[in-house]
Design a protein around this motif. Sequence first.
Motif, PDB file in Angstrom:
ATOM      1  N   GLN A  75       0.813  -1.223   0.000  1.00 33.08           N
ATOM      2  CA  GLN A  75       0.000   0.000   0.000  1.00 33.08           C
ATOM      3  C   GLN A  75       0.846   1.273   0.000  1.00 33.08           C
ATOM      4  O   GLN A  75       0.312   2.373  -0.162  1.00 33.08           O
ATOM      5  CB  GLN A  75      -0.967   0.019   1.187  1.00 33.08           C
ATOM      6  CG  GLN A  75      -0.311   0.072   2.556  1.00 33.08           C
ATOM      7  CD  GLN A  75      -0.072  -1.299   3.145  1.00 33.08           C
ATOM      8  OE1 GLN A  75       0.225  -2.245   2.418  1.00 33.08           O
ATOM      9  NE2 GLN A  75      -0.207  -1.419   4.446  1.00 33.08           N
ATOM     10  N   TYR A  76       2.161   1.120   0.195  1.00 30.67           N
ATOM     11  CA  TYR A  76       3.039   2.294   0.195  1.00 30.67           C
ATOM     12  C   TYR A  76       3.981   2.293  -1.000  1.00 30.67           C
ATOM     13  O   TYR A  76       5.027   2.927  -0.984  1.00 30.67           O
ATOM     14  CB  TYR A  76       3.816   2.371   1.510  1.00 30.67           C
ATOM     15  CG  TYR A  76       2.909   2.502   2.706  1.00 30.67           C
ATOM     16  CD1 TYR A  76       2.179   3.674   2.915  1.00 30.67           C
ATOM     17  CD2 TYR A  76       2.739   1.453   3.603  1.00 30.67           C
ATOM     18  CE1 TYR A  76       1.323   3.793   3.996  1.00 30.67           C
ATOM     19  CE2 TYR A  76       1.882   1.563   4.685  1.00 30.67           C
ATOM     20  CZ  TYR A  76       1.182   2.734   4.867  1.00 30.67           C
ATOM     21  OH  TYR A  76       0.328   2.863   5.947  1.00 30.67           O
ATOM     22  N   ARG A  77       3.612   1.548  -2.036  1.00 34.20           N
ATOM     23  CA  ARG A  77       4.350   1.544  -3.304  1.00 34.20           C
ATOM     24  C   ARG A  77       3.322   1.683  -4.425  1.00 34.20           C
ATOM     25  O   ARG A  77       2.366   0.904  -4.482  1.00 34.20           O
ATOM     26  CB  ARG A  77       5.139   0.249  -3.467  1.00 34.20           C
ATOM     27  CG  ARG A  77       5.903   0.152  -4.777  1.00 34.20           C
ATOM     28  CD  ARG A  77       6.484  -1.234  -4.976  1.00 34.20           C
ATOM     29  NE  ARG A  77       7.418  -1.580  -3.933  1.00 34.20           N
ATOM     30  CZ  ARG A  77       8.709  -1.241  -3.947  1.00 34.20           C
ATOM     31  NH1 ARG A  77       9.191  -0.537  -4.963  1.00 34.20           N
ATOM     32  NH2 ARG A  77       9.505  -1.592  -2.969  1.00 34.20           N
ATOM     33  N   ALA A  78       3.500   2.668  -5.290  1.00 36.26           N
ATOM     34  CA  ALA A  78       2.516   2.920  -6.348  1.00 36.26           C
ATOM     35  C   ALA A  78       3.199   3.008  -7.705  1.00 36.26           C
ATOM     36  O   ALA A  78       4.188   3.727  -7.865  1.00 36.26           O
ATOM     37  CB  ALA A  78       1.753   4.214  -6.065  1.00 36.26           C
ATOM     38  N   LYS A  79       2.654   2.270  -8.674  1.00 37.03           N
ATOM     39  CA  LYS A  79       3.075   2.385 -10.067  1.00 37.03           C
ATOM     40  C   LYS A  79       2.033   3.227 -10.789  1.00 37.03           C
ATOM     41  O   LYS A  79       0.868   2.849 -10.860  1.00 37.03           O
ATOM     42  CB  LYS A  79       3.202   1.003 -10.703  1.00 37.03           C
ATOM     43  CG  LYS A  79       4.345   0.180 -10.130  1.00 37.03           C
ATOM     44  CD  LYS A  79       4.509  -1.145 -10.851  1.00 37.03           C
ATOM     45  CE  LYS A  79       5.695  -1.914 -10.301  1.00 37.03           C
ATOM     46  NZ  LYS A  79       5.896  -3.212 -11.001  1.00 37.03           N
ATOM     47  N   VAL A  80       2.463   4.351 -11.296  1.00 39.93           N
ATOM     48  CA  VAL A  80       1.552   5.312 -11.916  1.00 39.93           C
ATOM     49  C   VAL A  80       1.421   5.002 -13.401  1.00 39.93           C
ATOM     50  O   VAL A  80       2.411   4.943 -14.136  1.00 39.93           O
ATOM     51  CB  VAL A  80       2.052   6.758 -11.706  1.00 39.93           C
ATOM     52  CG1 VAL A  80       1.127   7.751 -12.401  1.00 39.93           C
ATOM     53  CG2 VAL A  80       2.150   7.064 -10.214  1.00 39.93           C
ATOM     54  N   LYS A 101       0.735  13.196  -1.705  1.00 38.63           N
ATOM     55  CA  LYS A 101      -0.499  12.679  -2.273  1.00 38.63           C
ATOM     56  C   LYS A 101      -1.339  13.821  -2.837  1.00 38.63           C
ATOM     57  O   LYS A 101      -1.559  14.827  -2.181  1.00 38.63           O
ATOM     58  CB  LYS A 101      -1.292  11.927  -1.206  1.00 38.63           C
ATOM     59  CG  LYS A 101      -2.540  11.255  -1.732  1.00 38.63           C
ATOM     60  CD  LYS A 101      -3.225  10.444  -0.638  1.00 38.63           C
ATOM     61  CE  LYS A 101      -4.472   9.756  -1.176  1.00 38.63           C
ATOM     62  NZ  LYS A 101      -5.149   8.949  -0.134  1.00 38.63           N
ATOM     63  N   PRO A 196      -0.901   9.264  -6.280  1.00 42.58           N
ATOM     64  CA  PRO A 196      -1.855   8.503  -5.461  1.00 42.58           C
ATOM     65  C   PRO A 196      -1.412   8.345  -4.006  1.00 42.58           C
ATOM     66  O   PRO A 196      -2.233   8.104  -3.127  1.00 42.58           O
ATOM     67  CB  PRO A 196      -1.910   7.145  -6.161  1.00 42.58           C
ATOM     68  CG  PRO A 196      -0.577   7.029  -6.838  1.00 42.58           C
ATOM     69  CD  PRO A 196      -0.178   8.420  -7.234  1.00 42.58           C
ATOM     70  N   ILE A 197      -0.091   8.476  -3.750  1.00 41.50           N
ATOM     71  CA  ILE A 197       0.445   8.402  -2.387  1.00 41.50           C
ATOM     72  C   ILE A 197       1.581   9.406  -2.267  1.00 41.50           C
ATOM     73  O   ILE A 197       2.077   9.938  -3.273  1.00 41.50           O
ATOM     74  CB  ILE A 197       0.982   6.992  -2.047  1.00 41.50           C
ATOM     75  CG1 ILE A 197       2.163   6.631  -2.976  1.00 41.50           C
ATOM     76  CG2 ILE A 197      -0.119   5.945  -2.108  1.00 41.50           C
ATOM     77  CD1 ILE A 197       2.891   5.353  -2.572  1.00 41.50           C
ATOM     78  N   GLU A 220       7.211   5.429 -10.660  1.00 39.98           N
ATOM     79  CA  GLU A 220       6.906   4.647  -9.464  1.00 39.98           C
ATOM     80  C   GLU A 220       7.236   5.473  -8.230  1.00 39.98           C
ATOM     81  O   GLU A 220       8.274   6.145  -8.171  1.00 39.98           O
ATOM     82  CB  GLU A 220       7.697   3.340  -9.462  1.00 39.98           C
ATOM     83  CG  GLU A 220       7.317   2.404  -8.332  1.00 39.98           C
ATOM     84  CD  GLU A 220       7.935   1.019  -8.477  1.00 39.98           C
ATOM     85  OE1 GLU A 220       7.932   0.268  -7.489  1.00 39.98           O
ATOM     86  OE2 GLU A 220       8.417   0.710  -9.592  1.00 39.98           O
ATOM     87  N   ASP A 223       6.964   5.156  -0.575  1.00 46.33           N
ATOM     88  CA  ASP A 223       6.952   5.930   0.674  1.00 46.33           C
ATOM     89  C   ASP A 223       7.978   5.312   1.614  1.00 46.33           C
ATOM     90  O   ASP A 223       7.723   4.301   2.276  1.00 46.33           O
ATOM     91  CB  ASP A 223       5.557   5.893   1.305  1.00 46.33           C
ATOM     92  CG  ASP A 223       5.429   6.910   2.431  1.00 46.33           C
ATOM     93  OD1 ASP A 223       6.473   7.326   2.970  1.00 46.33           O
ATOM     94  OD2 ASP A 223       4.293   7.290   2.770  1.00 46.33           O
TER      95      ASP A 223
END
Length: 376
Positions: A75-80, A101, A196-197, A220, A223
Motif C-alpha cells: 500500500q506504500y508503493r505505487a506504479k503510476v 499525495k 496517489p500516495i 513509481e 513511501d
Amino acid sequence: MYNNLQMKKLFYITTIATLLFSCKQEVAEEKVIDDGLITVTEVQFQSSKMEIGSPIEQDFEVTVKSSGKIDVPPQYRAKVTTFLGGYIKATKLMVGNKVVKGQALITLENTDYLDLQKDYVEVAEQINYLKSEFERQKTLYDEKITSQKNYLKAESDYRQAKGMYQGLREKLVLLNINPANVERGKFTSQITIFAPISGDITVMNANVGMFMSPSDVILEIVDTNYLHLNLSIFEKDILHVKQGQKITFKVPESSKEQFSSKVQLVGKSIENKNRTISVFGTLSAETKGKLLSGMFVEANIITNSKKGLGVPSEAIITENDKHYVLVLNSTTTEYKFKKTAVTLGEKSEEFIEIRPNDAVNSTTKLLRKGVFELGN
C-alpha cells in the motif's frame, strides 16, 4: 704472491661463513613443520606477539540465518499509469524527488480525450429526450393506448443511454476531467495525473513527447517512511522464529555497518519451490534514513542464547571449508603446535564457539593470537 693468495682465501672463507650464519638465523626465525607439528622459536613467538590460552566459556546468541531485502508494504508503493494513452506534454520531476499525495505529476495530451468528451456530451443530450419518451410511452401503455412493444423499446433505449452516460462519466473522472465542465462545452485535449500516495520517485520512464500506453508504467513512488525488512527463512527454522525477536543485519554490497531490527510479522504459509517463509522486521527512523528500497541484506534472527566454549575469531584457520585450531603439543626452548580440526558453533563480535571433542576441550592449550602468521 703467497700473501695475496692467503688474503683471498681468508676473504672467501669469511664470506661463506657469514652467509651460512645468516641462512641459519633466518631458518631459526621461520616456522618449521616436522612430523605434522608446527615449530615456532621463542624469538618468533615474542616478535609476533603470540598468545597461548584455553577456550573460555562465553555467552553466545543462537541465530537463524536469512537473507532478503529492504522493502515497503504494497500500500506504500505505487506504479503510476494512465487509463487512456497519451503523449507526455510536461513534467518537472526526476528520480529522487519527493511528492505528496494529490500533487500534479505529469501532463498527457491526446485527441482521443476530445473524442471521449464529445461522446459524453452526445449521450448527455440524448438522455433527456429518451427519458421523456420512456415516461410518455409508459403513460400510454398504462392507459392501454400504445402497445407493450413500444413501451419496452423506449425503456430499453433509455436504460442503454443511461448506462452509457454513467460509463463515459466514470471514464472522464478517471482521467481527471470534470464532467460538469464538459457538459458546459469546455473540452480539453490534456489531462493531469496526480500522485496517489506520498513518497519518493524511484522510477521515471517519461520524457516529453513520449507516448505512454495504459500498460506502461510512467513512474513509481515509494513511501520510504514505511521501509521494512522482508526476509526469507527456510521451513526447518520457522518454529524457532517469533514476533518480537531481535534481528541483526548488514547490507554487504554497500556497507560493513550492522543494523538492528525486530520481528514484526511471520508468514503463515510456505512459499515457492525453495520452501521458504517470509518474515518482516521493523526499522527505526534513523536506520530508514541510511537504507534504500530494494537493497539486498544478510540477517541473523536471534532466537535464543546459550553457554559455549569460545576462542577469538583470529584463532581459527579455515582451509577448504574445514576449520582448525593450533593445539600446543609441547614447549621447551621452542613451541610445537598441532593443527587440529574443530566444529564451529555460534559467533559473537569477537569470539567463535567451538564444539568440544576428544582433542579440544576447556583445558586444552591452543594458540589464541598470532595464528595468521602460521596458518599459511
